[in-house]
Design a protein around this motif. Structure first.
Motif, PDB file in Angstrom:
ATOM      1  N   LEU A 173       0.804  -1.223   0.000  1.00 47.23           N
ATOM      2  CA  LEU A 173       0.000   0.000   0.000  1.00 47.23           C
ATOM      3  C   LEU A 173       0.837   1.273   0.000  1.00 47.23           C
ATOM      4  CD1 LEU A 173      -2.866  -1.005   2.476  1.00 47.23           C
ATOM      5  CD2 LEU A 173      -2.859  -1.094  -0.038  1.00 47.23           C
ATOM      6  N   ILE A 174       2.161   1.144   0.083  1.00 46.14           N
ATOM      7  CA  ILE A 174       3.008   2.340  -0.016  1.00 46.14           C
ATOM      8  C   ILE A 174       2.862   2.897  -1.426  1.00 46.14           C
ATOM      9  CG2 ILE A 174       5.362   3.238   0.070  1.00 46.14           C
ATOM     10  CD1 ILE A 174       6.053   0.955   1.987  1.00 46.14           C
ATOM     11  N   PRO A 175       2.490   4.167  -1.588  1.00 48.82           N
ATOM     12  CA  PRO A 175       2.329   4.724  -2.935  1.00 48.82           C
ATOM     13  C   PRO A 175       3.605   4.566  -3.753  1.00 48.82           C
ATOM     14  CG  PRO A 175       1.422   6.220  -1.288  1.00 48.82           C
ATOM     15  CD  PRO A 175       2.153   5.154  -0.535  1.00 48.82           C
ATOM     16  N   ILE A 176       3.465   4.116  -4.995  1.00 48.01           N
ATOM     17  CA  ILE A 176       4.642   3.867  -5.826  1.00 48.01           C
ATOM     18  C   ILE A 176       5.472   5.134  -6.002  1.00 48.01           C
ATOM     19  CG2 ILE A 176       3.400   4.270  -7.997  1.00 48.01           C
ATOM     20  CD1 ILE A 176       6.182   1.649  -7.377  1.00 48.01           C
ATOM     21  N   GLY A 177       4.809   6.298  -6.010  1.00 43.46           N
ATOM     22  CA  GLY A 177       5.534   7.544  -6.156  1.00 43.46           C
ATOM     23  C   GLY A 177       6.428   7.879  -4.989  1.00 43.46           C
ATOM     24  N   ASP A 178       6.203   7.218  -3.846  1.00 45.43           N
ATOM     25  CA  ASP A 178       7.041   7.443  -2.666  1.00 45.43           C
ATOM     26  C   ASP A 178       8.309   6.596  -2.684  1.00 45.43           C
ATOM     27  OD1 ASP A 178       5.114   9.169  -1.818  1.00 45.43           O
ATOM     28  OD2 ASP A 178       4.429   7.977  -0.112  1.00 45.43           O
ATOM     29  N   LEU A 179       8.416   5.675  -3.651  1.00 51.53           N
ATOM     30  CA  LEU A 179       9.530   4.739  -3.670  1.00 51.53           C
ATOM     31  C   LEU A 179      10.621   5.122  -4.670  1.00 51.53           C
ATOM     32  CD1 LEU A 179       7.501   1.413  -3.348  1.00 51.53           C
ATOM     33  CD2 LEU A 179       8.767   2.614  -1.551  1.00 51.53           C
ATOM     34  N   LEU A 180      10.452   6.242  -5.345  1.00 51.36           N
ATOM     35  CA  LEU A 180      11.512   6.839  -6.153  1.00 51.36           C
ATOM     36  C   LEU A 180      11.684   8.263  -5.671  1.00 51.36           C
ATOM     37  CD1 LEU A 180      13.492   6.954  -8.547  1.00 51.36           C
ATOM     38  CD2 LEU A 180      11.569   7.634  -9.990  1.00 51.36           C
ATOM     39  N   CYS A 181      12.829   8.568  -5.107  1.00 58.05           N
ATOM     40  CA  CYS A 181      12.979   9.877  -4.481  1.00 58.05           C
ATOM     41  C   CYS A 181      14.446  10.291  -4.424  1.00 58.05           C
ATOM     42  CB  CYS A 181      12.373   9.861  -3.082  1.00 58.05           C
ATOM     43  SG  CYS A 181      12.992   8.592  -1.973  1.00 58.05           S
ATOM     44  N   PRO A 182      14.700  11.582  -4.183  1.00 54.96           N
ATOM     45  CA  PRO A 182      16.085  12.030  -4.036  1.00 54.96           C
ATOM     46  C   PRO A 182      16.796  11.277  -2.910  1.00 54.96           C
ATOM     47  CG  PRO A 182      14.598  13.904  -4.234  1.00 54.96           C
ATOM     48  CD  PRO A 182      13.734  12.687  -4.068  1.00 54.96           C
ATOM     49  N   LEU A 183      18.056  10.982  -3.123  1.00 56.25           N
ATOM     50  CA  LEU A 183      18.843  10.236  -2.142  1.00 56.25           C
ATOM     51  C   LEU A 183      19.867  11.151  -1.494  1.00 56.25           C
ATOM     52  CD1 LEU A 183      19.766   7.592  -0.801  1.00 56.25           C
ATOM     53  CD2 LEU A 183      21.205   7.174  -2.815  1.00 56.25           C
ATOM     54  N   VAL A 184      19.798  11.226  -0.178  1.00 53.69           N
ATOM     55  CA  VAL A 184      20.754  11.971   0.639  1.00 53.69           C
ATOM     56  C   VAL A 184      21.602  10.950   1.395  1.00 53.69           C
ATOM     57  CG1 VAL A 184      20.974  13.419   2.703  1.00 53.69           C
ATOM     58  CG2 VAL A 184      19.354  14.049   0.888  1.00 53.69           C
ATOM     59  N   ILE A 185      22.914  11.000   1.225  1.00 55.34           N
ATOM     60  CA  ILE A 185      23.798  10.070   1.929  1.00 55.34           C
ATOM     61  C   ILE A 185      24.629  10.846   2.942  1.00 55.34           C
ATOM     62  CG2 ILE A 185      25.718   8.463   1.721  1.00 55.34           C
ATOM     63  CD1 ILE A 185      24.712   7.728  -1.039  1.00 55.34           C
ATOM     64  N   ILE A 186      24.458  10.502   4.214  1.00 54.23           N
ATOM     65  CA  ILE A 186      25.212  11.140   5.292  1.00 54.23           C
ATOM     66  C   ILE A 186      26.284  10.169   5.776  1.00 54.23           C
ATOM     67  CG2 ILE A 186      25.084  12.147   7.598  1.00 54.23           C
ATOM     68  CD1 ILE A 186      22.282  13.108   6.949  1.00 54.23           C
ATOM     69  N   ASP A 187      27.512  10.576   5.650  1.00 52.77           N
ATOM     70  CA  ASP A 187      28.666   9.722   5.897  1.00 52.77           C
ATOM     71  C   ASP A 187      29.116   9.836   7.351  1.00 52.77           C
ATOM     72  OD1 ASP A 187      31.141   8.417   5.921  1.00 52.77           O
ATOM     73  OD2 ASP A 187      31.717   9.170   3.951  1.00 52.77           O
TER      74      ASP A 187
END
Length: 262
Positions: A101-115
């Motif tokens: 039920l997670i909206p498909i549009g929520d599963l492609l998104c900007p990626l922030v990587i904190i090191d």
């Protein structure tokens, strides 16, 4: 890592299943999503893949084989939260969305990587804190709307070692994770869809049995991802993450194929 050249227009992606959806409204104003590399952020799942308790959560049987049947067909027995996988909101809430039920549009998104690799190397109980978020934003600007914020602690390199589970003689696990205050900041002050880690848990391992981040984050209707790999190949900002979550009715999560477009 696959290298190629792609330019995907917002309109064409919406027509091909609505992949950008609500998570990428900000992209519509800036034009197409372009990327030249695809990095697989998924560990190969195998029998004996590490778990916090040491229990075996994935098994494969071979009831139909080429030698016997001229067909290969395997039977899997697994717990949903094994290998590289998604945590759906229902995993730690009474009535949140299941994975399907997670909206498909929520599963492609900007990626922030904190090191946080340096402090995690010095202390297995390290947290990703609000200060780490502030430091990232000081360099890259405010976290994009609808992003997934991922912790890179360097832990994926320990997969085949005892350090990956961090289990000590007292039955406690020592692995890095999000500080509850960091999760709360992202819920209350940033429009973030998901968080992700390269460890077995969104929570710091030593907090096993308490899971404050799981309860607050998933309870807010957001998703999480655990056991990522490949983050060392991806820039801290500018990439997108695509989470291939299982579409299983009622699932609290499940093994997922996760890639970065950058």
């Amino acid at each position: 890592m696959l290298k190629a050249g792609f330019t995907l227009g917002v309109a064409s992606m919406a027509g091909a299943g609505g992949l950008l959806g609500s998570a990428s409204r900000a992209s519509a104003a800036t034009g197409p999503l372009s990327f030249s590399s695809v990095t697989d952020m998924t560990h190969t799942l195998y029998e004996g893949f590490p778990t916090f308790s040491g229990e075996k959560w994935f098994e494969m049987e071979h009831p139909v084989t080429w030698e016997k049947d001229r067909v290969n067909l395997n039977r899997w027995t697994l717990m949903e939260h094994t290998g590289t996988h998604i945590d759906a909101p229902i995993h730690f809430s009474e009535d949140g969305n299941s994975a399907d039920l997670i909206p498909i549009g929520d599963l492609l998104c900007p990626l922030v990587i904190i090191d946080i690799r340096q402090k995690a190397a010095e202390d297995a109980d390290a947290y990703l804190t609000p200060d780490d978020i502030a430091a990232w934003e000081a360099e890259h600007g405010e976290i994009p709307e609808g992003a997934c914020v991922a912790m890179n602690s360097g832990w994926s390199a320990h997969l085949k070692t005892e350090r990956f589970t961090g289990l000590d003689g007292e039955g406690k696990n020592h692995t890095p994770g999000f500080h509850p205050e960091a999760a709360r900041l992202l819920i209350e002050e940033r429009s973030v869809k998901g968080i992700a880690v390269d460890t077995l848990s969104l929570d710091r391992g030593i907090a096993s049995g308490e899971f404050p981040v799981h309860y607050e984050w998933l309870g807010s209707g957001r998703w999480g991802v655990e056991c990522l790999t490949g983050m060392d190949e991806i820039a801290a900002s500018g990439a997108y993450i695509l989470v291939g979550a299982p579409k299983v009715a009622g699932a609290s999560g499940g093994p997922s194929r996760i890639v970065a477009l950058h």
